[in-house]
Design a protein around this motif. Structure first.
Motif, mmCIF file in Angstrom:
data_model
loop_
_atom_site.group_PDB
_atom_site.id
_atom_site.type_symbol
_atom_site.label_atom_id
_atom_site.label_comp_id
_atom_site.label_asym_id
_atom_site.label_seq_id
_atom_site.Cartn_x
_atom_site.Cartn_y
_atom_site.Cartn_z
ATOM 1 N N UNK A 474 83.801 48.822 -11.209
ATOM 2 C CA UNK A 474 83.599 48.916 -9.480
ATOM 3 C C UNK A 474 82.714 49.809 -9.627
ATOM 4 N N UNK A 475 81.659 50.851 -10.364
ATOM 5 C CA UNK A 475 81.038 51.571 -10.679
ATOM 6 C C UNK A 475 79.326 50.904 -9.758
ATOM 7 N N UNK A 476 79.411 49.623 -10.634
ATOM 8 C CA UNK A 476 78.133 48.729 -10.548
ATOM 9 C C UNK A 476 77.620 48.287 -8.559
ATOM 10 N N UNK A 477 79.256 47.937 -8.181
ATOM 11 C CA UNK A 477 79.726 47.739 -6.979
ATOM 12 C C UNK A 477 79.007 48.325 -5.574
ATOM 13 N N UNK A 478 79.924 50.106 -6.614
ATOM 14 C CA UNK A 478 79.410 51.282 -5.244
ATOM 15 C C UNK A 478 77.979 51.341 -5.001
ATOM 16 N N UNK A 480 75.226 49.643 -5.902
ATOM 17 C CA UNK A 480 74.783 48.193 -4.855
ATOM 18 C C UNK A 480 75.276 48.513 -3.461
ATOM 19 N N UNK A 481 75.891 49.718 -3.278
ATOM 20 C CA UNK A 481 76.596 49.519 -1.325
ATOM 21 C C UNK A 481 75.470 50.297 -1.238
ATOM 22 N N UNK A 482 75.708 51.705 -1.790
ATOM 23 C CA UNK A 482 74.888 53.056 -1.688
ATOM 24 C C UNK A 482 73.850 52.354 -1.970
ATOM 25 N N UNK A 483 72.752 51.289 -2.849
ATOM 26 C CA UNK A 483 71.761 51.178 -2.226
ATOM 27 C C UNK A 483 71.082 50.123 -1.416
ATOM 28 N N UNK A 497 66.214 52.381 -7.379
ATOM 29 C CA UNK A 497 66.479 52.910 -8.205
ATOM 30 C C UNK A 497 68.409 52.603 -8.431
ATOM 31 N N UNK A 498 69.249 52.554 -7.679
ATOM 32 C CA UNK A 498 70.272 52.021 -7.454
ATOM 33 C C UNK A 498 70.619 50.776 -7.773
ATOM 34 N N UNK A 499 70.077 49.866 -7.047
ATOM 35 C CA UNK A 499 70.090 48.750 -7.563
ATOM 36 C C UNK A 499 70.016 47.983 -8.666
ATOM 37 N N UNK A 500 68.746 49.006 -9.745
ATOM 38 C CA UNK A 500 68.927 48.573 -10.479
ATOM 39 C C UNK A 500 69.897 48.887 -12.025
ATOM 40 N N UNK A 501 70.390 50.084 -11.835
ATOM 41 C CA UNK A 501 71.069 50.959 -12.033
ATOM 42 C C UNK A 501 72.571 49.909 -11.987
ATOM 43 N N UNK A 502 72.517 49.406 -10.670
ATOM 44 C CA UNK A 502 73.548 48.354 -10.469
ATOM 45 C C UNK A 502 73.798 47.670 -12.044
ATOM 46 N N UNK A 503 72.649 46.690 -11.525
ATOM 47 C CA UNK A 503 72.208 45.843 -12.617
ATOM 48 C C UNK A 503 72.643 45.643 -13.718
#
Length: 533
Positions: A474-478, A480-483, A497-503
């Motif tokens: 869910x943290x990954x999805x969030x 992604x949403x913020x990205x 940066x956020x997309x990479x963290x989410x992935x």
């Protein structure tokens, strides 16, 4: 042997038939239990007369069998007859009368007729207190039952003190390591689970499991139940690697103890399939769902609430896989079956309406989805009250439909109502509160109200990190949403940066081929393609 010594018409033969019927009921061998329970009842009527406490006991036992089989329309008159007979023979204030009130209340609870169950549970509790004193195991049982009802109704603030009282009473009367103490721990854990208080639920589920192993042995049906409960908690927390071995153990214990063809084995197959479904391992989920469905049809008959549940689950799988043409008839069958078996106004009917509406929503058949979502919402309000978490879920579903149609001004107040209701009933820090914040943020982002969306996305992200851990899907999805929001605003380096963290989180926790991972990877690749041009 009893018949040989005493003859075919003797009260002890009826007792033996009754006990054997109870045994087969507990084993899920309902087709063998039913004729024995009937024989015991008829023999007692013939030998002891229609008005005898043992006849009332037989009526209760047969009613319990029908309740186990979810043949509620046959169980209800038997429970009522037993209650009236005990009252007539033993007086209004007798422990057996309290037990009968409790049994009838339990039936109404199972049927979703909560307004009828509550006063009966309360009467049973008061009779037991008056006759047995405030410190008696049966009083603790009544407290547990009433608390369980409030838990089902989403009245968690009323349920918690009753569960705690029952737990303390069982500990005091029976000792720290009694199976009833384990059951109380399990009930309190289930309450915390429903409220999203996972950190409080986990140690209680673990304690209950350890007590049951120690007192009942490693291979006992209650141990399998505890394994299932703990696995359900881990599944909700998306700690799938911890949930899977527990579900497999529970399945193996049930097969070993109950045989390969038993309703509880079907339930275990269903639970494991549901886990695989959530993990995106659809090829493993599908055959298990099919096995559970066929087993339930064979054991319980083609028309049974558990068969409807299996149809719903298989439909959900096909929806997740995009096989909409296979999902639709299953959802429709399940809905019609539940209406037929439980009546048109039952919480499970609302759940089925919601499932079918969600399918139509995903298919873009919005005109068919909307009236079903509205029916589900009205039914939940009527049956569960206006402030139940399921009502909040219905608000969310209807808001999502309006969002998908671009009806943003209609979606916004529903999302806000859902968020406030979740905060009110589940506390301000709950995964569903985080989901609601995400939903509202996504709406504002789509409306170009970025300054309102950003703090909501950030709140949801921080809440999920705190509740579920920094590497939770869910943290990954969030992230992604913020990205996505930053991308819309042209803040590309922050988005990347956020997309990479989410992935990284989604690949690690869900695998490279999970739909959520694929979506995130495509978002990152799309951003990088845009930046390279």
């Amino acid at each position: 042997m009893t018949r040989t010594r005493l003859g075919h018409d003797h009260p002890d033969v009826a007792t033996t038939l009754n006990n054997l019927g109870l045994l087969y009921n507990s084993m899920g061998r309902y087709d063998q239990a039913e004729p024995l329970s009937h024989q015991a009842l008829e023999m007692r009527k013939q030998l002891l007369g229609e008005n005898h406490p043992d006849v009332a006991t037989s009526l209760n036992n047969l009613a319990f069998l029908y309740k186990s089989m979810e043949r509620y329309d046959q169980a209800e008159p038997l429970f009522q007859q037993a209650f009236e007979l005990f009252k007539q023979l033993l007086g209004q204030e007798h422990p057996h009368v309290a037990t009968s009130l409790n049994n009838l209340a339990g039936l109404y609870n199972s049927m979703g007729r909560y307004d009828q169950a509550e006063p009966l549970y309360q009467q049973a509790l008061e009779i037991r207190k008056q006759l047995l004193g405030h410190h008696h195991p049966d009083v603790a049982t009544s407290l547990n039952n009433l608390a369980g009802l409030y838990n089902s109704m989403g009245r968690y603030d009323q349920a918690e003190p009753l569960f705690q009282q029952a737990f303390e009473l069982f500990k005091q009367l029976l000792g720290q390591e009694h199976p009833h103490v384990a059951t109380s721990l399990n009930n309190l854990a289930a309450l915390y689970y429903n409220q999203g208080r996972y950190d409080q639920a986990e140690p209680l589920y673990q304690q209950a499991l350890e007590i049951r192993k120690q007192r009942l042995g490693e291979n006992h049906p209650d141990v399998a139940t505890s394994l299932n409960n703990l696995a359900a908690l881990y599944k909700s927390m998306e700690r799938y690697d911890q949930a899977e071995p527990l579900l497999v153990q529970a399945l193996e214990i049930r097969k070993q103890l109950l045989g390969h063809d038993h309703p509880h084995v079907a339930t275990s197959l269903n639970n494991l399939a549901f886990l695989y479904d959530e993990m995106g391992r659809y090829d493993q989920a599908e055959p298990l769902y099919h096995q559970a469905l066929e087993m339930r049809k064979q054991l319980l008959g083609e028309n049974h609430p558990d068969v409807a549940t299996s149809l719903n689950n298989l439909a959900f799988l096909y929806k997740s896989m995009g096989r909409y043409d296979q999902a639709e008839p299953l959802y429709q069958q399940a809905l019609e079956m539940i209406k037929q078996l439980l009546g048109h106004h039952h919480p499970d009917v609302a759940t089925s309406l919601n499932g079918l509406a969600n399918l139509y929503d995903e298919m873009g058949r919005y005109d068919q989805a909307e009236p079903l979502y509205q029916q589900a919402l009205e039914m939940r309000k009527q049956l569960l009250g206006h402030h139940h978490p399921d009502v909040a879920s219905s608000f969310n579903n209807l808001a999502l439909l309006y969002y998908n149609q671009g009806r943003y001004d209609e979606a916004e107040p529903l999302y806000q109502q859902a968020l406030e209701l979740y905060k009110q009933r589940l506390a301000h820090h709950h995964p569903l509160v985080a989901t609601s914040l995400n939903n509202l943020a996504l709406l504002y982002s789509s409306m170009g109200r970025y300054d309102e969306a950003e703090p909501l996305y950030q709140q949801a992200l921080e809440m999920e990190k705190q509740l579920l851990g920094h590497d939770h899907p869910h943290v990954g999805t969030s992230l992604n949403n913020l990205a996505e929001l930053y991308r819309y605003q042209g803040r590309y380096d922050q988005a990347e940066h956020l997309y990479q963290q989410a992935l990284d989180i989604l690949e690690h926790r869900l695998g490279s081929n999970h739909p959520n991972t694929v979506t995130c990877r495509e978002n990152l690749e799309s951003l990088r393609n845009d930046l390279s041009q």
